[in-house]
Design a protein around this motif. Structure first.
Motif, PDB file in Angstrom:
ATOM      1  N   ASN A 191      32.752 -46.229  40.699  1.00 32.40           N
ATOM      2  CA  ASN A 191      32.889 -45.205  41.547  1.00 32.40           C
ATOM      3  C   ASN A 191      33.713 -44.065  40.816  1.00 32.40           C
ATOM      4  OD1 ASN A 191      35.968 -45.217  42.342  1.00 32.40           O
ATOM      5  ND2 ASN A 191      35.383 -47.169  42.332  1.00 32.40           N
ATOM      6  N   ILE A 192      33.203 -42.693  41.154  1.00 30.03           N
ATOM      7  CA  ILE A 192      33.642 -41.708  40.579  1.00 30.03           C
ATOM      8  C   ILE A 192      35.144 -41.507  40.400  1.00 30.03           C
ATOM      9  CG2 ILE A 192      33.725 -39.046  40.338  1.00 30.03           C
ATOM     10  CD1 ILE A 192      30.817 -39.174  41.572  1.00 30.03           C
ATOM     11  N   ILE A 193      36.105 -41.867  41.502  1.00 29.69           N
ATOM     12  CA  ILE A 193      37.447 -41.866  41.502  1.00 29.69           C
ATOM     13  C   ILE A 193      38.103 -42.804  40.582  1.00 29.69           C
ATOM     14  CG2 ILE A 193      39.432 -42.031  42.889  1.00 29.69           C
ATOM     15  CD1 ILE A 193      37.766 -41.416  45.529  1.00 29.69           C
ATOM     16  N   ASP A 194      37.770 -43.855  40.371  1.00 32.74           N
ATOM     17  CA  ASP A 194      38.612 -44.909  39.370  1.00 32.74           C
ATOM     18  C   ASP A 194      37.870 -44.570  38.330  1.00 32.74           C
ATOM     19  OD1 ASP A 194      39.828 -46.120  41.493  1.00 32.74           O
ATOM     20  OD2 ASP A 194      38.453 -47.510  42.070  1.00 32.74           O
ATOM     21  N   SER A 219      36.871 -49.009  37.569  1.00 30.91           N
ATOM     22  CA  SER A 219      36.356 -49.625  38.511  1.00 30.91           C
ATOM     23  C   SER A 219      36.407 -51.104  38.561  1.00 30.91           C
ATOM     24  CB  SER A 219      34.762 -49.374  38.550  1.00 30.91           C
ATOM     25  OG  SER A 219      34.665 -47.821  38.852  1.00 30.91           O
ATOM     26  N   GLU A 220      36.004 -51.686  39.695  1.00 29.44           N
ATOM     27  CA  GLU A 220      36.017 -53.142  40.077  1.00 29.44           C
ATOM     28  C   GLU A 220      35.145 -53.862  39.170  1.00 29.44           C
ATOM     29  OE1 GLU A 220      35.322 -56.667  43.366  1.00 29.44           O
ATOM     30  OE2 GLU A 220      35.167 -54.238  43.894  1.00 29.44           O
ATOM     31  N   TRP A 221      35.459 -54.731  38.500  1.00 30.28           N
ATOM     32  CA  TRP A 221      34.573 -55.575  37.289  1.00 30.28           C
ATOM     33  C   TRP A 221      33.888 -56.841  38.409  1.00 30.28           C
ATOM     34  CZ3 TRP A 221      33.692 -55.475  32.302  1.00 30.28           C
ATOM     35  CH2 TRP A 221      32.922 -56.664  31.649  1.00 30.28           C
ATOM     36  N   VAL A 222      32.535 -56.969  37.894  1.00 32.94           N
ATOM     37  CA  VAL A 222      31.781 -57.685  38.957  1.00 32.94           C
ATOM     38  C   VAL A 222      30.608 -58.513  38.131  1.00 32.94           C
ATOM     39  CG1 VAL A 222      31.598 -56.095  40.851  1.00 32.94           C
ATOM     40  CG2 VAL A 222      29.718 -55.888  39.195  1.00 32.94           C
ATOM     41  N   GLY A 223      30.997 -58.598  36.713  1.00 31.11           N
ATOM     42  CA  GLY A 223      30.057 -59.341  35.722  1.00 31.11           C
ATOM     43  C   GLY A 223      28.603 -58.832  35.717  1.00 31.11           C
ATOM     44  N   PHE A 224      27.812 -59.882  35.993  1.00 32.11           N
ATOM     45  CA  PHE A 224      26.399 -59.848  35.946  1.00 32.11           C
ATOM     46  C   PHE A 224      25.785 -59.615  37.180  1.00 32.11           C
ATOM     47  CE2 PHE A 224      27.808 -61.844  31.830  1.00 32.11           C
ATOM     48  CZ  PHE A 224      26.650 -61.307  31.132  1.00 32.11           C
ATOM     49  N   GLU A 225      26.634 -59.030  38.403  1.00 32.52           N
ATOM     50  CA  GLU A 225      26.009 -59.143  39.618  1.00 32.52           C
ATOM     51  C   GLU A 225      24.794 -58.050  39.553  1.00 32.52           C
ATOM     52  OE1 GLU A 225      27.345 -57.089  44.029  1.00 32.52           O
ATOM     53  OE2 GLU A 225      29.055 -58.348  42.529  1.00 32.52           O
TER      54      GLU A 225
END
Length: 332
Positions: A74-77, A82-88
């Motif tokens: 997301n542009i703000i972070d 931004s949140e790490w989600v791996g290979f999602e």
């Protein structure tokens, strides 16, 4: 006279070259050599700075932002917050029903383009090389080389006008034989042919210049020896010209196959419509629609990263195969 005897101490074992640390004088000598090279060739180094800066700024620095393929960006972070989600995102792409269609369309279009665009410039260069000057050779070179300078947008506009079902020259020509008008751009089966052969028309003359330069580097004594041995024109082309340009052809083929997945986005997107979407939707257009139209930047980056990895694997595989078969490769 008394004889003096001395006992020698056992010398310490000499370390191997790989274990011996480089002396300080070694690095000082390398530094002095670099300084002398700079003073002697500083003009050449200044010329190199611009292309090196281009690759660093526009190629290597943006690679760090590929991390958003593993995050919910997301542009703000920003990319790193931004949140790490791996290979999602990769799993979502592989599970998407359009994954197989995108892969098939991209591979088929790219292979078709390589197969059509690789031999034709070689044939053109061989034919022009047999013409000994004159206005005809210069005219052919101009006519075949000029389309390369036409922008992709103009080429697509010309293609749409020529193949238009109502106003196109092609439909007017086939209408003289009683054949009904064909909607070439609306039929998915025609999309690959239109894309590939318009690209061949645009790039053949430019690609032939590379082979003509390679042909110019062949020793004329080889042709003279072949003539003395009674070789005809076709035999000289087969046994002198083709082996002479083979290293250049191998390098161009390796680069062409290595860029299979990086097929041009502009022409595919401009020729695309709702009727031919079945075969015109490739990975490049999908990334554009996902990233810029739908603003799913993480997903688009993941798809683009997958595309680049496949390209790299293809490049290494084809280079290895060419090295084993012909003895020539990208790195010698």
């Amino acid at each position: 006279m008394s004889q003096v005897t001395t006992t020698e101490r056992p010398s310490a074992p000499v370390p191997a070259d790989g274990d011996r640390p480089a002396p300080a004088g070694f690095w000082r000598g390398r530094w002095d050599e670099a300084r002398r090279s700079w003073r002697r060739h500083w003009q050449l180094y200044l010329l190199v700075i611009v292309p090196v800066a281009y690759f660093v700024i526009f190629k290597y620095v943006p690679i760090s932002n590929a991390v958003i393929a593993f995050k919910n960006y997301n542009i703000i972070d920003g990319p790193w917050g931004s949140e790490w989600v791996g290979f999602e995102h990769f799993e979502r792409f592989f599970a998407n029903p359009v994954f197989g269609t995108l892969l098939k369309n991209t591979f088929m279009l790219a292979f078709y383009l390589v197969l059509a665009s690789f031999p034709i410039p070689i044939l053109l260069a061989l034919a022009l090389n047999e013409i000994r000057g004159g206005w005809f050779k210069r005219t052919v070179q101009l006519v075949t080389y000029a389309p390369y300078f036409i922008s992709t947008v103009v080429v697509v506009s010309m293609t749409i006008l020529i193949l238009s079902p109502r106003l196109g020259i092609v439909n007017d020509a086939i209408g003289l034989f009683g054949i009904p008008a064909i909607d070439f751009l609306g039929d998915p089966d025609y999309f690959r042919h239109i894309y590939v052969w318009s690209d061949v028309w645009q790039t053949t003359g430019y690609s032939a210049v590379i082979y003509m330069a390679a042909l110019a580097g062949i020793d004329p004594a080889l042709h003279e020896a072949a003539k003395i041995d009674g070789a005809g024109r076709m035999q000289r082309i087969r046994h002198v010209d083709l082996p002479g340009i083979m290293p250049t052809a191998v390098i161009i083929l390796i680069l062409g196959v290595g860029n299979l997945m990086a097929i041009g986005f502009e022409k595919a997107y401009l020729l695309q419509n709702n009727l031919n979407l079945e075969q015109s939707e490739i990975i490049a257009t999908y990334v554009y629609k996902t990233g810029l139209v739908n603003a799913d930047f993480s997903m688009a980056t993941a798809v683009g990263l997958f595309n680049s990895v496949v390209n790299l694997c293809l490049l290494l595989f084809v280079n290895f195969a060419a090295k084993r078969i012909t003895g020539k490769g990208l790195w010698g």
